[in-house]
Design an enzyme around this catalytic site. Structure first.
Site, PDB file in Angstrom:
ATOM      1  N   HIS A 163       0.838  -1.204   0.000  1.00  0.00           N
ATOM      2  CA  HIS A 163       0.000   0.000   0.000  1.00  0.00           C
ATOM      3  C   HIS A 163       0.876   1.257   0.000  1.00  0.00           C
ATOM      4  CE1 HIS A 163       0.962   0.552   4.262  1.00  0.00           C
ATOM      5  NE2 HIS A 163       0.517  -0.682   4.528  1.00  0.00           N
ATOM      6  N   CYS A 213       3.837  -4.594   6.744  1.00  0.00           N
ATOM      7  CA  CYS A 213       3.352  -4.324   5.392  1.00  0.00           C
ATOM      8  C   CYS A 213       4.460  -3.747   4.499  1.00  0.00           C
ATOM      9  CB  CYS A 213       2.172  -3.356   5.441  1.00  0.00           C
ATOM     10  SG  CYS A 213       0.612  -4.155   5.902  1.00  0.00           S
TER      11      CYS A 213
END
Length: 512
Positions: free
Chosen positions: A427, A443
């Protein structure tokens, strides 16, 4: 010439055992007796040394290559040197073995051959040994120019015909010369640069021209030019004028690769191929792509037909829908091996040389994410990770969402892609200073322009591998071609938004 006579001539020619001969081109001809370009170049060297009998023999073996460059026929007069027939058989066996296990060293042999061609003057008159640059005194004379004009004519500045080639670009050059691949203008052989470890083709650093052959005015002579320093030690030609054509070709191949990846993803999810392009850009959660470019829509029927034909014939959906340099599998089968078909003439849906499905590699040591197809690195982005919190292994993109949690500038940036229905995702971020560091909770963080480009290029089901040291080391001039648009964000791959791909009803709690 029958096989026995051919073997006898080979044996007589190689009476001095070229395996032990330091002349690399002579050794190469021994290992590749069917390579007519190599025979021609060796003949040029013998001509320069005044060894006319051997030169004539080489030119005779070169056949149409000699005729194409010299514009005259050649014949052998008088007896050849004597030698044993047994060596001929050994040559044939050695040639077959070498063809099966040609490695990286063999890949650059055409470069040496091209150097010979550029260094030795062309024409029909006999050259002397003084015409060759002295090996021990490389600075004794000015570097040869990159353009070697055969028979002394000037090439026409027509629109270039592009040919992509990797390891065997020398063979491609031979095909172009003998098969009329210049189309009356300039034929350009191009290639992506090697990675530092030699295992990858760095498409993201842009495909570059290697050599060109131009048809001269009046259709007589050919002009040969070199563009890269690894091709020859000479003054290089300026390839700037070729950049627009090469860039347009690269964009077309990327469009085709993204289209076919999305079509395969649709088939995997639905058990059937899409009937129309709109099915690839449906609303969330079936938003394989945010939309379709006009070129992708135009190529869709062709790609669909190719997939349907192959699925019917093989019962599966291989990614390589259209054979390299051909319009269909049947067209590929009917194209003679000696004929070179241009890459710039590929069908719109043809992906070659990007023949394999798009996938993502994330290197936790280098803090980089790469989008690859086979051994081609299409994009290379810097990323932020979480150190030991970032899991290693294989995943797939299971979800794609625009503006996660309703924001384009929140913790997850403007795009998010969930990994295998876990709390890990690729992301964006509102902490750009964390890129290149281990500051996330596991992440993969990307800069906004980078994640938006990647989001448009990869559909659901794209394979993601996270590992240590899985990408090649950076080349000198670190950063070349990195990021969106292969280093030029203004040229980033982008698709129009033609669907609703946000998900306002869900609160995302990825491990930022």
């Amino acid at each position: 010439m029958n096989e026995r006579n051919r073997n006898e001539q080979l044996a007589r020619f190689f009476q001095h055992n070229p395996i032990e001969d330091p002349l690399y081109l002579k050794k190469y001809v021994k290992e590749h007796p069917d390579n007519k370009m190599a025979w021609y170049l060796l003949g040029r060297e013998y001509t320069a040394q005044g060894k006319l009998a051997k030169a004539n023999y080489c030119f005779a073996q070169a056949g149409e290559i000699y005729e194409a460059f010299e514009r005259q026929k050649i014949s052998i007069d008088g007896p050849l040197p004597t030698a044993a027939l047994q060596e001929a058989a050994a040559i044939e066996r050695h040639a077959a073995a070498m063809e099966r296990k040609r490695g990286r060293k063999a890949r650059w042999l055409p470069l040496i051959a091209l150097l010979f061609l550029l260094a030795v003057p062309a024409g029909k008159e006999v050259a002397t040994s003084s015409d060759l640059p002295a090996a021990a005194e490389p600075d004794a004379s000015p570097a040869p120019t990159a353009a070697a004009v055969v028979a002394g004519a000037t090439a026409r500045p027509d629109r270039p015909v592009l040919y992509y080639a990797d390891a065997k670009w020398g063979d491609k050059l031979q095909q172009i010369v003998t098969g009329g691949g210049t189309d009356g203008g300039k034929a350009v052989i191009m290639s992506a640069p090697d990675s530092a470890d030699g295992k990858w083709r760095e498409w993201h650093r842009t495909v570059r021209p290697l050599v060109s052959v131009a048809q001269a005015d009046g259709g007589g002579a050919l002009a040969l030019s070199a563009y890269q320093p690894q091709v020859c030690d000479c003054q290089l030609a300026d390839g700037t004028s070729l950049t627009p054509a090469i860039q347009a070709w690269m964009q077309a191949r990327e469009n085709a690769a993204v289209l076919q990846s999305a079509m395969e993803a649709y088939a995997a999810r639905n058990g059937a191929l899409p009937d129309k392009p709109e099915q690839l850009s449906q609303p969330y959660p079936n938003n394989l792509l945010p939309g379709m470019s006009p070129k992708m829509r135009e190529a869709f029927p062709e790609a669909l037909k190719g997939l349907q034909e192959l699925a019917k014939a093989k019962g599966s959906l291989p990614f390589d829908v259209l054979a390299e340099d051909a319009g269909s599998p049947s067209a590929a089968a009917s194209t003679p091996q000696s004929q070179a078909t241009s890459s710039s003439g590929q069908p719109k849906a043809a992906t070659a040389p990007l023949k394999e499905p798009l996938r993502i590699l994330i290197d936790t040591e280098k803090h980089e994410l790469a989008l690859v197809s086979g051994t081609f690195i299409l994009r290379r982005y810097p990323v932020g990770l979480g150190g030991d919190k970032t899991p290693l292994g294989d995943f797939v993109i299971s979800e794609k969402v625009r503006n996660p949690n309703g924001k384009s500038n929140g913790d997850f940036g403007s795009r998010g892609m969930t990994l295998s229905d876990t709390l890990y995702a690729i992301h964006g971020t509102n902490k750009p200073s964390s890129i290149g560091k281990d500051e996330s909770h596991g992440c993969v963080r990307m800069q906004q322009a980078d994640v938006e480009e990647l989001y448009d290029m990869v559909p659901h089901g794209t394979k993601v591998t996270i590992g240590k040291g899985i990408l090649p080391p950076a080349q000198p001039g670190e950063g070349e071609g990195q990021g969106a648009g292969r280093g030029d964000p203004k040229s980033a791959f982008g698709l129009p938004l033609q669907t609703k791909d946000d998900n306002p009803g869900k609160t995302y709690k990825w491990l930022d």
